[in-house]
Design an enzyme around this catalytic site. Structure first.
Site, mmCIF file in Angstrom:
data_model
loop_
_atom_site.group_PDB
_atom_site.id
_atom_site.type_symbol
_atom_site.label_atom_id
_atom_site.label_comp_id
_atom_site.label_asym_id
_atom_site.label_seq_id
_atom_site.Cartn_x
_atom_site.Cartn_y
_atom_site.Cartn_z
ATOM 1 N N LYS A 1 0.876 -1.208 0.083
ATOM 2 C CA LYS A 1 0.092 0.010 -0.046
ATOM 3 C C LYS A 1 0.813 1.190 0.061
ATOM 4 O O LYS A 1 2.085 1.294 0.748
ATOM 5 C CB LYS A 1 -0.841 -0.006 1.081
ATOM 6 C CG LYS A 1 -2.004 0.933 1.353
ATOM 7 C CD LYS A 1 -2.900 0.758 2.684
ATOM 8 C CE LYS A 1 -3.763 1.971 2.892
ATOM 9 N NZ LYS A 1 -4.729 1.576 3.950
ATOM 10 N N SER B 1 -9.240 1.643 3.423
ATOM 11 C CA SER B 1 -8.624 2.360 2.343
ATOM 12 C C SER B 1 -7.553 1.549 1.723
ATOM 13 O O SER B 1 -7.197 1.936 0.734
ATOM 14 C CB SER B 1 -7.778 3.603 3.328
ATOM 15 O OG SER B 1 -6.933 2.807 4.092
ATOM 16 N N SER C 1 -9.805 -0.855 7.419
ATOM 17 C CA SER C 1 -9.153 -0.526 6.208
ATOM 18 C C SER C 1 -8.410 -1.483 5.551
ATOM 19 O O SER C 1 -7.981 -1.615 4.481
ATOM 20 C CB SER C 1 -8.294 0.658 6.443
ATOM 21 O OG SER C 1 -9.072 1.973 6.424
#
Length: 553
Positions: A165, A245, A269
């Site tokens: 990420k 996210s 997330s």
């Protein structure tokens, strides 16, 4: 037709590859396309936050990310790719390692295989998920080096291509958090990346996310960032949400762009994008994995975690990232080999699992899953969750981010002259200078953070109360009924697990009539990851639910 053009382009490169002087610097791999029709279609979506303003990033040139490795991708023909498919696609790490040991595969071929898939799908506007932000230009050479490395004492993660990420610090690749303000942010490796490299994992690249880990704007689309554009769900592009996210981590694993990916979670997330992309996601106990070098929301609640196609891989990736980090005051360090716990997870028979009565009444897939568990000999205890207050949750995030983000910027940004912002207020002003480009969905959460005047003394009281209430929420049924774990859906109870600092593991549970994935989430007490992984593996083996997205086979 676009896929045919891509393949013809590869053939052209292959025909020229013997010439050492071929210049790839001007090759156009991606052309910005007219996404207005996709945006128009999205305006009819029943979910308001899926009514997009744009699909493509307006600031990033994808050619810059994809050109450097294009010649490496061209080394693989369509025939080669198809021959490797059964050895790699949807296979777990032990199986892939066995193929390599048997000489059927190499680490270099493994990397090329995933790169080929990324280039095939991400450079076609009809299939792109807008999930890849950057690629490691040295990854093929690093794979070759591992093929020549003689070592018997290898961690199972050895040579496995991993995606990160893009809020996780990685040397040689910018760490943007999806924001234009951090577009050129150069950092060292985050502690967990150091651990991965120490164990000889291959960092394949960085993936998209909800900008600033989805703590910038209210009601904006999940998986959107200015740097990466709008991440799309491979099970239904523009139809189903990606979750956030860690949207790019979930979509890239689902589409088989890498062996595994690393996400981060403050509250939901990891659990949300794992669930909505039908992959396995673990939100560990706070402190089990270091947070150093990761763009923060909250030093109280943030944690990285593994996102994989199966539980075995999840345990392997978790083990490869653990370690005591002196720079993180909550880091605990452990020598536990989580992957060993799941090799022989045992039976579900006799396990005591708590289920929410209200979910049984409202969700048929959850109810059917619980019925299947009963037939496996699981002792199911239905309960009604105690009512506890979550007041102050947003205040906790607000004040933590107001303090933690400047600390990150001062500590981690190496090219400080190019990234001059040091406070959230300066970032807000930077965004306002070109709001159409930098914040098309606004920055209402950032505005709220700046208005929040809660003192540090008041904040500590809020933290203590929330942790107490979160633990009460789970401990009441756990202690009363001596439960091994509690079963939830997706990220439904992620907020309670976050403030309680309890680990949660989500595993594919089924698919709705629309085809949208749904997952079963196991929640346990702190540092019971081995128990969660054993339960998850036993459930996974028993049900064999997960199906890869058809369009990405």
């Amino acid at each position: 037709m676009k896929k045919l053009i891509f393949l013809l382009g590869l053939l052209l490169i292959i025909s020229c590859k013997e010439s050492k002087k071929v210049d790839y610097s001007s090759v156009v791999l991606w052309k910005t396309y007219n996404d207005s029709s996709d945006v128009a279609v999205s305006q009819e979506h029943e979910k308001s936050r899926m009514r997009y303003k744009l699909i493509q990033s307006r600031v990033s040139d994808r050619n810059e990310s994809f050109r450097p490795l294009y010649h490496e991708v061209a080394e693989m023909s369509e025939t080669d790719y198809n021959q490797l498919k059964p050895l790699i696609l949807e296979q777990d790490i032990p199986t892939i390692q066995r193929h390599i040991k048997d000489g059927k595969l190499t680490y270099e071929k493994l990397v090329r295989f995933f790169l080929y898939r990324i280039y095939r799908f991400e450079l076609d506007s009809s299939t792109t998920l807008h999930t890849i932000i950057a690629l490691n230009e040295n990854v093929v050479e690093e794979a070759r080096e591992l093929d020549n490395l003689i070592s018997e004492d290898r961690h199972p993660i050895f040579g496995m291509p991993i995606l990160l990420k893009d809020n996780i610090g990685t040397a040689g690749m910018n760490t943007t958090a999806g924001a234009i303000a951090l577009k050129d942010n150069e950092t060292k490796d985050a502690f967990i990346v150091e651990q991965l490299k120490k164990n000889k994992a291959l960092i394949l690249g960085k993936v998209n996310l909800s900008e600033w880990a989805y703590y910038m704007c209210n009601g904006c689309p999940l998986g959107y960032s200015a740097i990466g554009g709008q991440t799309l769900n491979p099970y239904g592009r523009g139809v189903f949400e990606t979750g956030g996210s860690s949207a790019g981590s979930g979509t890239s694993v689902a589409a088989n762009y890498a062996v595994a990916a690393v996400g981060t979670e403050t509250s939901g997330s990891i659990l949300s994008p794992s669930s909505l992309n039908s992959v396995v996601g673990l939100k560990p106990t706070i402190g089990l994995l270091s947070r150093s070098g990761i763009v923060p929301i909250s030093s109280t609640l943030d944690t990285p975690g593994p996102m994989t196609k199966n539980v075995i891989d999840n345990a392997i990736l978790l083990s490869a990232m653990t370690g005591k980090d002196m720079a993180d005051n909550k880091s605990v360090g452990t020598d536990e080999k989580y992957f060993k716990a799941v090799l022989n997870p045992g039976s579900l028979k006799g396990k005591r699992l708590g289920v929410f009565k209200d979910l049984l009444e409202t969700d048929s897939i959850y109810r059917n899953t619980i019925d299947k568990l009963k037939k496996q000999g699981v002792e199911i205890i239905e309960f009604t969750a105690p009512e506890v207050s979550m007041d102050g949750f947003l205040t906790l995030l607000n004040i933590d981010m107001k303090n933690d983000l400047p600390e990150y910027l001062n500590t981690n940004v190496q090219n400080k002259e190019e990234i001059p912002m040091r406070t959230l207020e300066e970032i807000v002003k930077f965004n306002l200078a070109d709001s159409v480009l930098r914040i098309p969905y606004g920055q209402s959460i950032f505005d709220g953070i700046l208005k929040d005047s809660t003192s540090l003394e008041e904040l500590q009281l809020i933290k203590n109360r929330l942790e107490e209430n979160g633990r009460l929420f789970f401990d009441t049924p756990m202690d009363k009924h001596q439960l091994d774990a509690i079963l939830s859906i997706n990220n439904y109870h992620a907020g309670y697990a976050a403030v309680a600092k309890y680990p949660a593991l989500t595993i594919p549970m089924g698919y709705k009539e629309t085809g949208e994935p749904i997952s079963l989430t196991f929640i346990a007490k702190p540092f019971h990851e081995s128990d969660l992984l054993k339960l998850g593996r036993a459930f996974e083996v028993t049900t064999k639910i997960r199906k890869p997205p058809l369009a990405y086979n």
